[in-house]
Write a protein that holds these residues in place. Sequence first.
Motif, PDB file in Angstrom:
ATOM      1  N   ARG A 124     -15.506  -7.950  -1.614  1.00  0.00           N
ATOM      2  CA  ARG A 124     -14.684  -7.677  -2.369  1.00  0.00           C
ATOM      3  C   ARG A 124     -13.349  -7.014  -2.067  1.00  0.00           C
ATOM      4  O   ARG A 124     -12.247  -7.035  -1.666  1.00  0.00           O
ATOM      5  N   ARG A 125     -13.746  -6.036  -0.315  1.00  0.00           N
ATOM      6  CA  ARG A 125     -12.516  -5.601  -0.262  1.00  0.00           C
ATOM      7  C   ARG A 125     -11.713  -6.750   0.099  1.00  0.00           C
ATOM      8  O   ARG A 125     -10.198  -6.664   0.260  1.00  0.00           O
ATOM      9  N   ALA A 150      -5.992 -11.173  -2.438  1.00  0.00           N
ATOM     10  CA  ALA A 150      -5.537 -11.884  -3.382  1.00  0.00           C
ATOM     11  C   ALA A 150      -3.501 -10.883  -3.317  1.00  0.00           C
ATOM     12  O   ALA A 150      -2.492 -11.349  -3.542  1.00  0.00           O
ATOM     13  N   ARG A 151      -3.526  -9.591  -2.875  1.00  0.00           N
ATOM     14  CA  ARG A 151      -2.461  -9.310  -3.090  1.00  0.00           C
ATOM     15  C   ARG A 151      -1.339  -9.529  -1.791  1.00  0.00           C
ATOM     16  O   ARG A 151      -0.458  -9.398  -1.921  1.00  0.00           O
ATOM     17  N   ALA A 192      -5.372   2.176  -7.037  1.00  0.00           N
ATOM     18  CA  ALA A 192      -6.136   2.583  -6.352  1.00  0.00           C
ATOM     19  C   ALA A 192      -7.659   4.272  -7.744  1.00  0.00           C
ATOM     20  O   ALA A 192      -8.823   3.377  -7.468  1.00  0.00           O
ATOM     21  N   TYR A 214       0.447   1.677  -5.245  1.00  0.00           N
ATOM     22  CA  TYR A 214      -1.383   0.850  -4.967  1.00  0.00           C
ATOM     23  C   TYR A 214      -2.422   1.994  -5.062  1.00  0.00           C
ATOM     24  O   TYR A 214      -3.205   1.907  -5.125  1.00  0.00           O
ATOM     25  N   LYS A 244       0.535  -1.009  -0.133  1.00  0.00           N
ATOM     26  CA  LYS A 244      -0.052  -0.352   0.370  1.00  0.00           C
ATOM     27  C   LYS A 244       0.532   1.012   0.180  1.00  0.00           C
ATOM     28  O   LYS A 244       0.924   2.098   0.844  1.00  0.00           O
ATOM     29  N   GLN A 264      -8.977  -7.988  -2.400  1.00  0.00           N
ATOM     30  CA  GLN A 264      -8.289  -7.601  -2.919  1.00  0.00           C
ATOM     31  C   GLN A 264      -7.870  -8.054  -1.441  1.00  0.00           C
ATOM     32  O   GLN A 264      -6.258  -7.979  -1.808  1.00  0.00           O
ATOM     33  N   GLU A 265      -7.534  -7.566  -0.378  1.00  0.00           N
ATOM     34  CA  GLU A 265      -6.733  -8.347   0.520  1.00  0.00           C
ATOM     35  C   GLU A 265      -6.044  -9.349   0.307  1.00  0.00           C
ATOM     36  O   GLU A 265      -4.681  -9.225   0.742  1.00  0.00           O
ATOM     37  N   LEU A 300     -17.747   0.383  -2.233  1.00  0.00           N
ATOM     38  CA  LEU A 300     -17.002  -1.053  -2.143  1.00  0.00           C
ATOM     39  C   LEU A 300     -17.173  -1.914  -1.316  1.00  0.00           C
ATOM     40  O   LEU A 300     -17.586  -2.182   0.089  1.00  0.00           O
ATOM     41  N   TRP A 313     -11.205   1.927  -6.659  1.00  0.00           N
ATOM     42  CA  TRP A 313     -10.870   1.100  -5.472  1.00  0.00           C
ATOM     43  C   TRP A 313     -11.396   1.056  -4.391  1.00  0.00           C
ATOM     44  O   TRP A 313     -12.624   1.290  -3.596  1.00  0.00           O
ATOM     45  N   HIS A 314     -11.684   2.995  -3.673  1.00  0.00           N
ATOM     46  CA  HIS A 314     -12.245   3.331  -2.726  1.00  0.00           C
ATOM     47  C   HIS A 314     -13.305   4.181  -2.716  1.00  0.00           C
ATOM     48  O   HIS A 314     -12.741   5.386  -2.405  1.00  0.00           O
TER      49      HIS A 314
END
Length: 98
Positions: A74-75, A81-82, A60, A56, A52, A78-79, A70, A65-66
């Motif tokens: 989904r959030r 996957a990151r 984003a 990032y 981040k 994303q966390e 959202l 993304w923010h």
Amino acid sequence: MLPKGKRATVHLAGIFANVLSMVIGNLLIPGASTANAGIAWMMLLNLVPIMKGDGYQALAALLEWHTPALSERRRAAQECARGIVMLALVIALSRLVA
């Protein structure tokens, strides 16, 4: 409140400041190449969108993304996957160094 392009520009301003310090360092300090190599690595790591950092945040902002809409699911995806990509990157880099 800013449009997404301007938000991304604000997040990338730190990288621009690093580039500017490298140029000024090369002009004013004769042996600044070692310090500039460290600054260059720091800039590259800061641009990696997995962590981040500025990369990032800029991505984003561009991909919006923010947004308040959202969903938490989904959030969380994303966390997750990151985190998986960051773990794979750390493993790959540790094998290169060893």
